[in-house]
Design an enzyme around this catalytic site. Structure first.
Site, PDB file in Angstrom:
ATOM      1  N   ASP A 173      32.917  63.067  67.035  1.00 55.06           N
ATOM      2  CA  ASP A 173      33.671  62.811  65.805  1.00 55.06           C
ATOM      3  C   ASP A 173      34.033  64.093  65.076  1.00 55.06           C
ATOM      4  O   ASP A 173      33.545  65.176  65.400  1.00 55.06           O
ATOM      5  CB  ASP A 173      32.890  61.868  64.863  1.00 55.06           C
ATOM      6  CG  ASP A 173      31.370  62.088  64.928  1.00 55.06           C
ATOM      7  OD1 ASP A 173      30.949  63.229  65.176  1.00 55.06           O
ATOM      8  OD2 ASP A 173      30.623  61.117  64.725  1.00 55.06           O
ATOM      9  N   ASP A 227      21.519  53.576  59.080  1.00 60.78           N
ATOM     10  CA  ASP A 227      22.032  52.197  59.135  1.00 60.78           C
ATOM     11  C   ASP A 227      22.323  51.783  60.582  1.00 60.78           C
ATOM     12  O   ASP A 227      22.963  50.759  60.813  1.00 60.78           O
ATOM     13  CB  ASP A 227      23.291  52.059  58.261  1.00 60.78           C
ATOM     14  CG  ASP A 227      24.416  53.001  58.691  1.00 60.78           C
ATOM     15  OD1 ASP A 227      24.259  53.729  59.705  1.00 60.78           O
ATOM     16  OD2 ASP A 227      25.472  53.018  58.019  1.00 60.78           O
ATOM     17  N   HIS A 272      24.130  53.508  62.799  1.00 60.58           N
ATOM     18  CA  HIS A 272      25.424  53.916  63.360  1.00 60.58           C
ATOM     19  C   HIS A 272      25.255  54.914  64.495  1.00 60.58           C
ATOM     20  O   HIS A 272      24.314  55.713  64.502  1.00 60.58           O
ATOM     21  CB  HIS A 272      26.381  54.452  62.275  1.00 60.58           C
ATOM     22  CG  HIS A 272      25.996  55.748  61.646  1.00 60.58           C
ATOM     23  ND1 HIS A 272      25.851  55.901  60.288  1.00 60.58           N
ATOM     24  CD2 HIS A 272      25.739  56.969  62.181  1.00 60.58           C
ATOM     25  CE1 HIS A 272      25.531  57.157  60.023  1.00 60.58           C
ATOM     26  NE2 HIS A 272      25.447  57.824  61.156  1.00 60.58           N
ATOM     27  N   GLU A 323      29.970  52.487  61.591  1.00 58.87           N
ATOM     28  CA  GLU A 323      29.152  51.950  60.512  1.00 58.87           C
ATOM     29  C   GLU A 323      29.023  50.429  60.681  1.00 58.87           C
ATOM     30  O   GLU A 323      29.780  49.834  61.452  1.00 58.87           O
ATOM     31  CB  GLU A 323      29.832  52.265  59.168  1.00 58.87           C
ATOM     32  CG  GLU A 323      30.117  53.738  58.928  1.00 58.87           C
ATOM     33  CD  GLU A 323      28.892  54.518  58.428  1.00 58.87           C
ATOM     34  OE1 GLU A 323      27.756  54.096  58.683  1.00 58.87           O
ATOM     35  OE2 GLU A 323      29.101  55.550  57.774  1.00 58.87           O
TER      36      GLU A 323
END
Ligand code: F6R
Length: 242
Positions: free
Chosen positions: A68, A137, A139, A144
């Site tokens: 990313d 979380d 990810h 997400e």
């Protein structure tokens, strides 16, 4: 199929990850490696550099694709993921920019950049080994919690929690980018092998939920339970809720 490696210390955990990457490159010197940024890979990258300097393995012929990049940061911005990779790995390994790929967060046409990045991975023959961290979380890359799994490289909107976790790298909270280009869950699942690394007590619950709970796009890492060859390397703290 999940393979588990639990290491006694954080240092041993990073060495084990570097050994998996080294073994891949010893078998195939021009391997296509999928790489990550963040705190998790830092010690792994230091170990990879040490292994190359000691003459154990030569990483200089690999090709790399990062997961990313922030939208709106140029590659020479100090907080861009391209800069992170140059500083922490690429320069030390002697990798030329043609060998390394990070999405272009300054692309004018973001959907064209997403398609081009996905295609570049395919043209390189796909990813041999993908290194991943995991967010609090659940990810992977910037996938997400969501209603459905993403299939290809996409424009991701960061959650408030991820923005605040990433704030530590920026001078002011308002400087943290809100969007990023990210590999999709499908892009990651197409890698031949996956190496997911996590250390520290703060990752223990999400490691348990992602890999021993239901597979759900609310915890994107959970899909790795369906990957044919995924190795999870933990220190004892990250394994402590299993
Ligand atoms: C990084 C990435 C993220 C991180 C994750 C964990 O390229 O895609 O998914 O792997 O946020 O970050 P750290 O390692 O900083 O805990």
């Amino acid at each position: 199929m999940l393979h588990w490696i639990v290491c006694p210390t954080r240092e041993a955990q990073a060495k084990a990850c570097a050994a998996v990457l080294a073994a891949q490159v010893l078998q195939k010197p021009d391997s296509v490696l999928g790489l990550a940024t963040g705190s998790t890979p830092l010690a792994i990258y230091r170990e990879m550099i040490a292994l190359q300097n000691e003459g154990v393995v030569n990483f200089s012929n690999v090709r790399t694709f990062n997961l990313d990049e922030y939208i709106g940061l140029s590659h020479d911005h100090p907080q861009s993921y391209r800069s992170f990779m140059e500083t922490n790995l690429f320069v030390e390994l002697g990798l030329r920019s043609e060998q390394t790929h990070v999405p272009d967060g300054m692309a004018e046409d973001l959907s064209a950049e997403c398609a081009a990045y996905e295609q570049a991975i395919e043209q390189a023959g796909g990813i041999d080994l993908q290194l991943l961290g995991i967010g609090h979380d659940g990810h992977i890359a910037f996938n997400e919690p969501a209603e459905a799994f993403t299939r290809t490289v996409f424009v991701a909107t960061l959650t408030a929690a991820t923005i605040s976790a990433n704030q530590r790298f920026f001078a002011r909270p308002e400087d943290v980018p809100r969007t990023a280009l990210s590999m999709g869950v499908g892009s990651i699942m197409r890698a031949n092998r996956i190496l997911l690394s996590a250390f520290g007590r703060d990752k223990a619950e999400i490691v348990r939920d992602a890999f021993t709970g239901p597979v759900t796009p609310q915890i994107s890492a959970s899909i790795l339970q369906f990957h044919p060859d995924c190795t999870i390397v933990l220190d004892e703290e990250a394994a402590s809720a299993l």
